[in-house]
Structure formats: structure tokens, C-alpha cells
Scaffold this active site. Structure first.
Site, PDB file in Angstrom:
ATOM      1  CE1 TYR A 181      -3.831  -2.167  -0.280  1.00 23.98           C
ATOM      2  CE2 TYR A 181      -2.850  -3.391   1.528  1.00 23.98           C
ATOM      3  CZ  TYR A 181      -3.788  -3.294   0.520  1.00 23.98           C
ATOM      4  OH  TYR A 181      -4.663  -4.324   0.289  1.00 23.98           O
ATOM      5  NE  ARG A 228      -0.033  -6.290  10.079  1.00 20.30           N
ATOM      6  CZ  ARG A 228      -0.756  -7.184   9.409  1.00 20.30           C
ATOM      7  NH1 ARG A 228      -1.464  -6.816   8.363  1.00 20.30           N
ATOM      8  NH2 ARG A 228      -0.793  -8.439   9.792  1.00 20.30           N
ATOM      9  NE  ARG A 322      -4.835 -17.366   7.252  1.00 24.20           N
ATOM     10  CZ  ARG A 322      -3.812 -17.777   6.491  1.00 24.20           C
ATOM     11  NH1 ARG A 322      -4.050 -18.328   5.310  1.00 24.20           N
ATOM     12  NH2 ARG A 322      -2.571 -17.623   6.892  1.00 24.20           N
TER      13      ARG A 322
HETATM   14  C1  PHB Z   1      -7.522  -7.629   1.474  1.00 23.66           C
HETATM   15  O1  PHB Z   1      -8.569  -6.996   1.421  1.00 23.66           O
HETATM   16  O2  PHB Z   1      -7.429  -8.755   0.986  1.00 23.66           O
HETATM   17  C2  PHB Z   1      -6.361  -7.028   2.152  1.00 23.66           C
HETATM   18  C3  PHB Z   1      -6.488  -5.803   2.754  1.00 23.66           C
HETATM   19  C4  PHB Z   1      -5.394  -5.237   3.395  1.00 23.66           C
HETATM   20  C5  PHB Z   1      -4.208  -5.910   3.419  1.00 23.66           C
HETATM   21  C6  PHB Z   1      -4.079  -7.136   2.819  1.00 23.66           C
HETATM   22  C7  PHB Z   1      -5.159  -7.702   2.184  1.00 23.66           C
HETATM   23  O3  PHB Z   1      -3.168  -5.368   4.031  1.00 23.66           O
END
Ligand code: PHB
Length: 366
Positions: A181, A228, A322
Site C-alpha cells: 500500500y 506494520r 484467520r
Molecule cells: C484484502 O482486502 O485482501 C487485504 C487488505 C489489506 C491488506 C491485505 C489484504 O493489508
């Protein structure tokens, strides 16, 4: 069982009841205009037994979002919407942090407020991955290169979102500098070809992150700001000839700032899924050793590996993404040695209660 997971610890002057973290998980249930909903409060209340709850990625501006139904922290309505959600997340004594997010070039013109191009450090499109649009997967677009003024605006948006997080009752914020990002796009040379003070040397590529930390620090103490990163990941086309040097420099640069924590995505994770292609992983123990403060690791852990990781001193806290989706009362189950429920494929992203708030707690299981 796994006593190491149930030792209280101090985080930014707060006592966490245990070492289990609900890590940031995009679930796409926000209401119109990124306003959190009562259903989200129920979801976080169910998972409030964590020692630390980190919110799902929460965008600092409409331009910072890539998908629908993601919450924000840039409007008064969003602050109001977050208040009961944060209170619910705190109901069993967890510290609760907001993850502040800007996706940069992972956005798409179809979801930009003005229909314009997404923004990024440089005009370089993501290749090798595709954008998940409501009509199916489409190629990513070439983003527009941010001006210095545009960068300053985004730094200020993070500061405002930090202030709003405090107003909503959050204890702190986490800056999402992982997973390709916007921060990661500044850090890695494959997405940052700038020739000004934000590109070129590693020091310059770290500047945006450090400026955001400075700006957010005017609204909360540094020990309420976490960062992070995903040092081993190249997901969404973030490459660098020397990732090890890059992320070691990053950790050395932020370490003296007295931050709340460093949150490391473990090797072997690509965004939200497992990946086999981290041939040369940069281990969390290697980076964590460079950081003077609490370390969180997330990605593929079981209670057993988490307890071992904490027991060996490699990390202080472990995130379970998860497992926390399918076991809302995960800490209780682990403490009792109860069976853990598996993940169902439906409802991971978007929809209503199905696959979101309908995983039963232990008392009502069977
Ligand atoms: C996702 O929506 O799959 C997603 C969002 C944020 C992240 C990683 C994956 O950092």
C-alpha cells in the site's frame, strides 16, 4: 495451556490481559460513506477477549480506499459510528488501536471520488496482479505521481485521522506500511522512482513514513503509534534490490522514537493469503532484534507456535487473523484447550452476518 500467551504485559502504559492480537482484517461491512455499523460493533464485541484489538484497515480519505464498504476516519459521521464499535472492542479489557490506511496505486478510477487516477509516489502501474472490481478482475491503472503538495496533504490526512481515532475512543493507531500500500510504495524502489527528497536513497524513501509519524505524534504520544510492515512480501509488485537493507534501515530509523510496537507480517504471507514464493525470507526475529520496543508477529501462527515464539523472546504478541475470524472467543478456547473451528469460505469480504458474526462462541457451540 500455552501459559506464555496469558502473561499480561504493558503496551504504551496500558496493561494487556494477554498476548493474543486480533490483527487488522478487511471484512467490508461498513455502511454508506465508510461509517461503521452496529453489526461491526457485534463482530468486535465477539472478539474483545484479545489482549490487543487492531481495527480493520481504515482509510484516511476517500482517495485512500480501494474497495467498497471499507470504514474511514476522516468524517464526523465516521467518528460517531466508531464510538460504539470501539467501546464493544474494549469490553473485556483489550487495548484497541485503529489501523490507518491509504492504498495509493492499489485503488482504481472506478472508486476514486472524482473518477480520476489513483495516486502514488511514481506513475508506475502494478503488474502481475489484478484489481478486484465489482465486474471482476481488471488490470491496475497507471497512477498519477503525487506532487510535494499532494504528499503534504496526505501526511495531514493521517494526522487528522489520528486525532479522529482518539475522539472515537481508540487507544492508539497503527500505520499500515505493509502489503504494497502507499507507505510500501514509497519504501520500495520498484514503485518509487522519484528524484526529490522522497525518492532515491533509502533515507529519502523512509521520509514519508517518518513525516506521518511526526504528524500523528501531535495528536497522541509516540507510545500509542504502531507501525506494520511486511518485509518479505512482494505482493502487489513492491520489489527492491535489497529488501533486507531497506527494512533493517526502516526499523533502525523508527526504533529510537519510543513507538507502541513494531508489527511484522511473517514471511510466507502475500496480503491475505499464504504464499510459497518467499525464497529469501527476512525473518521476524532478525528485524525484531533491531527494534527497541514490543514486537507483534502475524501470519500462519497456531497457538503452539505463538507460545513458542513468545517463550523464546522473539516476539511479545502474536496476531491470529484467520483463527480469530472462525473462533470469536479464541483466547478462551486456547486457555481451555478446546477445539478450534475452521474457516468457512463464505462472507469473508462483504455481506451481512453470515461468515462474519455467526461463528459461535464455545458456550453455544455444538
Ligand atoms: C484484502 O482486502 O485482501 C487485504 C487488505 C489489506 C491488506 C491485505 C489484504 O493489508
Amino acid at each position: 495451556m500455552f501459559d506464555q500467551l496469558f502473561q499480561p504485559m504493558d503496551l504504551g502504559g496500558q496493561t494487556l490481559p494477554n498476548r493474543m492480537v486480533l490483527p487488522p482484517l478487511t471484512r467490508s461491512r461498513a455502511g454508506d460513506n465508510g461509517v461503521p455499523t452496529p453489526l461491526m460493533a457485534e463482530y468486535y464485541r465477539q472478539r474483545s477477549g484479545a489482549g490487543l484489538v487492531i481495527s480493520e484497515g481504515t482509510v484516511v480519505s476517500p482517495q485512500g480506499a480501494s474497495y467498497a464498504r471499507v470504514p474511514g476516519l476522516y468524517s464526523e459521521h465516521q467518528v460517531q459510528g466508531w464510538r460504539p464499535v470501539v467501546a464493544a472492542a474494549k469490553s473485556q479489557g483489550a487495548a484497541v488501536y485503529a489501523q490507518l490506511w491509504h492504498v495509493g496505486r492499489q485503488a482504481h478510477s472506478s472508486v476514486q471520488p472524482d473518477g480520476g487516477k489513483p495516486c502514488a509516489p511514481s506513475a508506475i502501474a502494478i503488474t502481475g496482479w489484478q484489481y478486484r472490481s465489482p465486474q471482476g478482475r481488471v488490470p491496475f491503472e497507471e497512477p498519477r505521481e503525487l506532487s510535494i503538495h499532494g504528499i503534504r496533504e496526505i501526511v495531514e490526512q493521517f494526522a487528522v485521522a489520528g486525532r479522529n481515532a482518539m475522539a472515537a475512543g481508540f487507544d492508539g493507531v497503527e500505520l499500515h506500511a505493509a502489503n504494497g500500500y502507499l507507505f510500501d510504495q514509497f519504501l520500495n524502489s520498484s514503485s518509487n522512482r522519484r528524484t526529490d527528497q522522497y525518492g532515491g536513497s533509502v533515507e529519502n524513501r523512509l521520509r514519508f513514513l517518518n513525516e506521518v509519524i511526526d504528524a500523528v505524534s501531535s495528536h497522541m504520544p509516540a507510545n500509542r503509534i504502531g507501525v506494520r510492515i511486511s518485509p518479505s512480501s512482494t505482493w502487489m509488485d513492491v520489489f527492491d534490490p535489497d529488501k533486507r537493507a531497506l527494512y533493517c534501515a526502516l526499523v533502525r530509523s523508527i526504533s529510537p522514537r519510543g513507538l507502541a510496537y513494531l508489527h511484522l507480517v511473517e514471511p510466507g504471507i502475500a496480503g491475505a493469503v499464504d504464499s510459497a514464493d518467499h525464497a529469501e525470507p527476512i525473518t521476524s526475529s532478525e528485524l525484531g532484534a533491531l527494534f527497541d520496543g514490543p514486537v507483534i508477529v502475524t501470519g500462519g501462527h497456531t497457538p503452539r507456535t505463538a507460545a513458542a515464539t513468545i517463550g523464546s523472546g522473539e516476539a511479545d504478541l502474536v496476531g491470529f487473523g484467520r483463527l480469530f475470524i472462525s473462533n470469536p472467543d479464541l483466547p478462551l478456547r486456547v486457555r481451555l484447550g478446546a477445539e478450534l473451528a475452521g474457516l468457512r469460505p463464505e462472507g469473508l469480504y462483504g455481506g451481512g452476518p453470515k461468515g462474519y458474526t455467526d461463528y459461535p462462541a464455545l458456550q453455544t457451540a455444538n
